[in-house]
Design a protein around this motif. Structure first.
Motif, mmCIF file in Angstrom:
data_model
loop_
_atom_site.group_PDB
_atom_site.id
_atom_site.type_symbol
_atom_site.label_atom_id
_atom_site.label_comp_id
_atom_site.label_asym_id
_atom_site.label_seq_id
_atom_site.Cartn_x
_atom_site.Cartn_y
_atom_site.Cartn_z
ATOM 1 N N ALA A 1 0.833 -1.210 0.000
ATOM 2 C CA ALA A 1 0.000 0.000 0.000
ATOM 3 C C ALA A 1 0.862 1.252 0.000
ATOM 4 O O ALA A 1 0.518 2.268 -0.621
ATOM 5 C CB ALA A 1 -0.931 -0.013 1.215
ATOM 6 N N ALA A 2 2.007 1.179 0.693
ATOM 7 C CA ALA A 2 2.901 2.339 0.747
ATOM 8 C C ALA A 2 3.707 2.498 -0.535
ATOM 9 O O ALA A 2 3.977 3.632 -0.970
ATOM 10 C CB ALA A 2 3.841 2.203 1.946
ATOM 11 N N VAL A 3 4.086 1.371 -1.144
ATOM 12 C CA VAL A 3 4.900 1.396 -2.369
ATOM 13 C C VAL A 3 4.267 0.411 -3.362
ATOM 14 O O VAL A 3 4.691 -0.744 -3.464
ATOM 15 C CB VAL A 3 6.366 1.015 -2.077
ATOM 16 N N PRO A 4 3.260 0.842 -4.100
ATOM 17 C CA PRO A 4 2.580 -0.080 -5.038
ATOM 18 C C PRO A 4 3.506 -0.544 -6.159
ATOM 19 O O PRO A 4 4.433 0.162 -6.567
ATOM 20 C CB PRO A 4 1.436 0.780 -5.601
ATOM 21 N N GLY A 5 3.247 -1.742 -6.640
ATOM 22 C CA GLY A 5 3.946 -2.226 -7.817
ATOM 23 C C GLY A 5 5.263 -2.922 -7.562
ATOM 24 O O GLY A 5 6.044 -3.128 -8.499
ATOM 25 N N ILE A 6 5.538 -3.325 -6.324
ATOM 26 C CA ILE A 6 6.767 -4.069 -6.034
ATOM 27 C C ILE A 6 6.721 -5.416 -6.754
ATOM 28 O O ILE A 6 5.715 -6.127 -6.729
ATOM 29 C CB ILE A 6 6.921 -4.284 -4.514
ATOM 30 N N GLU A 7 7.823 -5.771 -7.401
ATOM 31 C CA GLU A 7 7.949 -7.079 -8.052
ATOM 32 C C GLU A 7 8.846 -7.965 -7.191
ATOM 33 O O GLU A 7 10.027 -7.685 -7.008
ATOM 34 C CB GLU A 7 8.552 -6.927 -9.444
ATOM 35 N N ARG A 8 8.253 -9.022 -6.669
ATOM 36 C CA ARG A 8 9.009 -9.972 -5.849
ATOM 37 C C ARG A 8 9.580 -11.042 -6.794
ATOM 38 O O ARG A 8 8.864 -11.913 -7.261
ATOM 39 C CB ARG A 8 8.115 -10.544 -4.758
ATOM 40 N N VAL A 9 10.888 -10.933 -7.045
ATOM 41 C CA VAL A 9 11.493 -11.648 -8.169
ATOM 42 C C VAL A 9 11.799 -13.097 -7.856
ATOM 43 O O VAL A 9 11.460 -14.000 -8.611
ATOM 44 C CB VAL A 9 12.779 -10.927 -8.622
ATOM 45 N N GLU A 10 12.458 -13.345 -6.737
ATOM 46 C CA GLU A 10 12.964 -14.693 -6.487
ATOM 47 C C GLU A 10 13.192 -14.888 -4.995
ATOM 48 O O GLU A 10 13.592 -13.969 -4.278
ATOM 49 C CB GLU A 10 14.283 -14.917 -7.240
ATOM 50 N N LEU A 11 12.949 -16.103 -4.539
ATOM 51 C CA LEU A 11 13.278 -16.508 -3.178
ATOM 52 C C LEU A 11 14.063 -17.805 -3.259
ATOM 53 O O LEU A 11 13.631 -18.753 -3.913
ATOM 54 C CB LEU A 11 12.002 -16.724 -2.355
ATOM 55 N N ARG A 12 15.230 -17.833 -2.606
ATOM 56 C CA ARG A 12 16.034 -19.057 -2.567
ATOM 57 C C ARG A 12 16.323 -19.417 -1.114
ATOM 58 O O ARG A 12 16.494 -18.556 -0.257
ATOM 59 C CB ARG A 12 17.353 -18.872 -3.326
ATOM 60 N N ARG A 13 16.413 -20.709 -0.886
ATOM 61 C CA ARG A 13 16.642 -21.247 0.453
ATOM 62 C C ARG A 13 18.059 -21.809 0.528
ATOM 63 O O ARG A 13 18.487 -22.556 -0.359
ATOM 64 C CB ARG A 13 15.610 -22.336 0.767
ATOM 65 N N TYR A 14 18.730 -21.471 1.618
ATOM 66 C CA TYR A 14 20.125 -21.865 1.783
ATOM 67 C C TYR A 14 20.347 -22.510 3.149
ATOM 68 O O TYR A 14 19.648 -22.195 4.128
ATOM 69 C CB TYR A 14 21.050 -20.647 1.664
ATOM 70 N N ALA A 15 21.337 -23.375 3.204
ATOM 71 C CA ALA A 15 21.824 -23.883 4.474
ATOM 72 C C ALA A 15 22.650 -22.788 5.153
ATOM 73 O O ALA A 15 23.027 -21.800 4.519
ATOM 74 C CB ALA A 15 22.675 -25.127 4.243
ATOM 75 N N PRO A 16 22.924 -22.935 6.457
ATOM 76 C CA PRO A 16 23.806 -21.970 7.119
ATOM 77 C C PRO A 16 25.159 -21.882 6.407
ATOM 78 O O PRO A 16 25.485 -22.710 5.551
ATOM 79 C CB PRO A 16 23.960 -22.551 8.533
ATOM 80 N N ILE A 17 25.943 -20.891 6.774
ATOM 81 C CA ILE A 17 27.209 -20.636 6.087
ATOM 82 C C ILE A 17 28.050 -21.907 5.987
ATOM 83 O O ILE A 17 28.292 -22.600 6.981
ATOM 84 C CB ILE A 17 27.983 -19.509 6.787
ATOM 85 N N HIS A 18 28.479 -22.189 4.765
ATOM 86 C CA HIS A 18 29.286 -23.377 4.482
ATOM 87 C C HIS A 18 30.764 -23.118 4.767
ATOM 88 O O HIS A 18 31.447 -23.948 5.383
ATOM 89 C CB HIS A 18 29.094 -23.776 3.015
#
Length: 237
Positions: A98-115
């Motif tokens: 509502a505050a910033v219309p039109g945001i494009e949520r491009v990608e979500l990736r899942r990772y293990a903790p720091i390798h």
């Protein structure tokens, strides 16, 4: 407990108890909308109770491209994130949109903790970096040890750099492996954007050690984006 914003705007990358890391990208279009989106995120989160103790931290960085936002969150386990999506995410996103219309949520990736991780001169990276250079290296198919070997190859090249051109401008390289087997994410902290640009353009990047990095078996592409730390949230105490 409500969310608390931290003045140094960076996550504790080696925080105890992290079982999963979620990294996502939003496109918002302009530098003005980037700043507005960060403030909308701050407002939406600080005005509500912290959603779940399974969420340890949530950090946002502003892309130097004038368009993107990077979201980096630490969780005790992936199930905690799934619970958050089911019960808490929609109302926050609705307020931000509502505050910033039109945001494009491009990608979500899942990772293990720091390798694997390295900091310059063995010192702590507790200070705020000038920029974070995020490298996403993609592999054509999961393979036993393929990504781990690529990370080791990067460290070999960095060790060679330490002899031929001692590092002065980066403060840390931190590697995550995606849980789907296809990507390595390097969260690299630098003193400035210019330092990173100059490092990439240096002829030393053409050394045999770095050629092995770029020609590693199974590596099909890599993307680099730079971000300025903007906001880091965790539960209040």
């Amino acid at each position: 407990m409500n969310a608390v914003a931290h003045p140094d705007a960076r996550p504790d990358l080696h925080r105890a108890g992290v079982g999963a890391v979620l990294v996502s990208t939003w496109r918002v279009g302009t530098p003005e909308r980037q700043r507005a989106a960060v403030e909308a995120i701050r407002t939406a989160w600080e005005s509500r109770a912290w959603p779940d103790l399974g969420l340890l931290s949530y950090s946002v960085a502003i892309g130097t491209d004038g368009d993107t936002l990077l979201h980096y969150s630490q969780w005790t386990e992936e199930k905690a994130y799934e619970d958050f999506v089911r019960t808490h995410r929609d109302d926050r996103n609705a307020e931000i949109d509502a505050a910033v219309p039109g945001i494009e949520r491009v990608e979500l990736r899942r990772y293990a903790p720091i390798h694997r991780s390295v900091v310059r001169d063995g010192t702590s990276t507790g200070g705020l970096p000038g920029i974070v250079a995020v490298v996403e290296a993609d592999f054509d198919r999961p393979g036993p040890g393929r990504r781990e070997d690529w990370v080791d190859t990067v460290f070999t090249a960095l060790d060679e750099d330490a002899v031929t051109r001692p590092p002065t401008d980066w403060t840390g390289f931190h590697f995550h492996l995606s849980t789907d087997g296809g990507r390595v994410l390097n969260y690299a902290e630098w003193e400035s954007e210019q330092a990173h640009v100059e490092w990439l353009s240096d002829d030393a990047r053409l050394s045999e050690a770095w050629r092995r990095v770029h020609r590693h078996p199974g590596l099909v592409g890599a993307r680099v984006r730079r971000y300025t730390p903007a906001l880091s949230l965790s539960a209040g105490v």
